[in-house]
Scaffold this active site. Structure first.
Site, PDB file in Angstrom:
ATOM      1  N   LYS A 129       0.834  -1.206   0.000  1.00  0.00           N
ATOM      2  CA  LYS A 129       0.000   0.000   0.000  1.00  0.00           C
ATOM      3  C   LYS A 129       0.871   1.260   0.000  1.00  0.00           C
ATOM      4  O   LYS A 129       0.604   2.219  -0.724  1.00  0.00           O
ATOM      5  CB  LYS A 129      -0.937   0.002   1.225  1.00  0.00           C
ATOM      6  N   GLN A 157      -4.517  -1.596   9.908  1.00  0.00           N
ATOM      7  CA  GLN A 157      -4.313  -2.875   9.225  1.00  0.00           C
ATOM      8  C   GLN A 157      -4.901  -4.000  10.078  1.00  0.00           C
ATOM      9  O   GLN A 157      -4.528  -4.187  11.225  1.00  0.00           O
ATOM     10  CB  GLN A 157      -2.813  -3.091   8.966  1.00  0.00           C
ATOM     11  N   ASP A 200     -10.998   2.957   4.330  1.00  0.00           N
ATOM     12  CA  ASP A 200     -11.324   1.533   4.167  1.00  0.00           C
ATOM     13  C   ASP A 200     -12.838   1.336   4.112  1.00  0.00           C
ATOM     14  O   ASP A 200     -13.325   0.323   3.628  1.00  0.00           O
ATOM     15  CB  ASP A 200     -10.768   0.720   5.347  1.00  0.00           C
TER      16      ASP A 200
END
Ligand code: NAD
Length: 353
Positions: A113, A157, A180
């Site tokens: 990422k 994460q 997200d």
């Protein structure tokens, strides 16, 4: 010329060219926009859709939907927008990643990422916390990023170590920076007609984007989503409904799931079970998006394992009209959508169009 040769050549061409291929029915496609929730109730009557060829002979092989190429196309658009933003207002989007512990798979995902951010000009910063850190430490890190005006997207994460309350931590995230898209309010907005979520969760958004950019008609089609997790299955089923599909959801307790999948025009699978979906579970001509990313141990491979999807690929390619590979299908799209959400967030923050 043999049909296989035509199909194989089509699989080899870059995606943009594939979009403009003239099929036997002379369908020509234009590059569609990024996923929009502002869908008309009636689809534009002249929008053309690509019909993947289906050949019931033994030689049939599905068209491979190349997620890497499509993601590359999207990332290059994002890079130009970031450049334009920098030139015009002197600002660039910023992404913050909070990582807890040393899981090797998470480290790889985060590294990918960060690299993807660099490539498009998005600045990124990572806070690495020890695996035994307290909830308070994670909350403090998030709170700092929540108020940092140079940060437009924050991601935690997952999965977090078991002693941490994931829900409680994600609730701390500023809604405006939850790129997200896991916040309950985002999910609620996605489910409700007339509501616009600030972000669409990355993997589901990537799946729909793959369908749209491949010219697959969603409206009115029967779709089956395998899996109902908060991060993939559930939002994917909501998004498909937004696109006017008739959606069934299959999960671990579904009896005779193959009876549902074999009637579906579109199957999106995110079960995390290797080779769950066999060729005879699929309708001839269906389109399959395989989100499953399952490691199979193999000491002869560089990392000691290789990845396969939920779909038995070699069986499926002989039945369906188009399918995503694993790896190289949904994975690159998830990252491209994260970049896209971060850019959108920065545009909102700076009122930049
Ligand atoms: P999860 O474990 O949270 O959810 C799995 C879902 O599948 C559950 O709803 C469960 O009911 C269902 N399921 C399990 N076994 C089943 C069975 N035998 N039949 C039918 N349904 C079954 O997993 P997740 O986080 O949603 O991830 C699913 C898969 O997608 C994993 O392989 C994961 O690695 C992959 N994934 C890939 C990406 C990507 O970007 N490519 C992103 C997220 C997840």
């Amino acid at each position: 010329m043999k049909r296989t040769a035509i199909v194989m050549r089509r699989m080899a061409v870059p995606f943009q060219s594939a979009l403009t291929l003239t099929t036997r029915s002379h369908t020509t496609l234009m590059s569609p926009p990024l996923v929009s929730l502002d869908l008309p109730d009636i689809w534009p009557p002249n929008s053309a859709h690509f019909h993947f060829p289906v050949n019931c002979s033994n030689e049939h092989r599905a068209v491979e939907i190349n997620g890497r190429l499509i993601a590359e196309e999207i990332r290059s658009g994002i890079a130009s927008d970031v450049k334009r933003m920098k030139k015009s207002i002197g600002k660039v989007p910023g992404l913050a990643v909070v990582m807890v512990g040393q899981r090797r798979d998470s480290q790889t995902y985060v590294r990918n990422k960060i690299k993807a951010c660099e490539e498009v000009g998005i600045i990124s910063t990572t806070t690495q916390l020890p695996g035994d850190c307290t909830e308070e430490q994670v909350v403090n890190a998030l709170s700092r990023f929540n108020v940092d005006p140079s940060i437009h997207g924050i991601l935690v994460q997952l999965p977090l170590p078991q002693h941490l309350d994931e829900g409680k931590i994600l609730d701390v995230l500023s809604l405006e920076k939850d790129v997200d898209g896991f916040h309950p309010l985002i999910m609620g907005s996605l489910a409700m007609k007339g509501r616009e979520p600030l972000f669409i969760p990355c993997t589901p958004k990537g799946c729909i984007e793959l369908l749209i950019r491949s010219g697959v008609e969603i409206m009115g089609k029967k779709a089956v989503v395998v899996g109902r997790s908060n991060i993939v299955g559930l939002p994917t089923s909501l998004l498909l409904q937004r696109h006017h599909a008739t959606v069934s959801v299959v999960h671990a307790f579904t009896e005779n799931p193959e009876q549902l999948t074999c009637e579906a025009d579109i199957v999106i699978t995110a079960a995390g079970v290797p080779n769950l979906i066999r060729g005879n579970w699929l309708k001839p001509g269906a389109v399959v998006i395989d989100v499953g990313t399952n490691p199979v141990e193999d000491p002869s491979c560089e990392h000691g394992y290789y990845l396969i999807g939920d779909v038995c690929y070699e069986e499926a390619v002989r039945v369906v009209s188009a399918i995503t590979p694993v790896p190289g299908g949904v994975g690159p799209m998830t990252i491209a959508m994260l970049l896209s959400n971060t850019l959108d967030s920065a545009k909102r923050a700076y009122d930049f169009t």
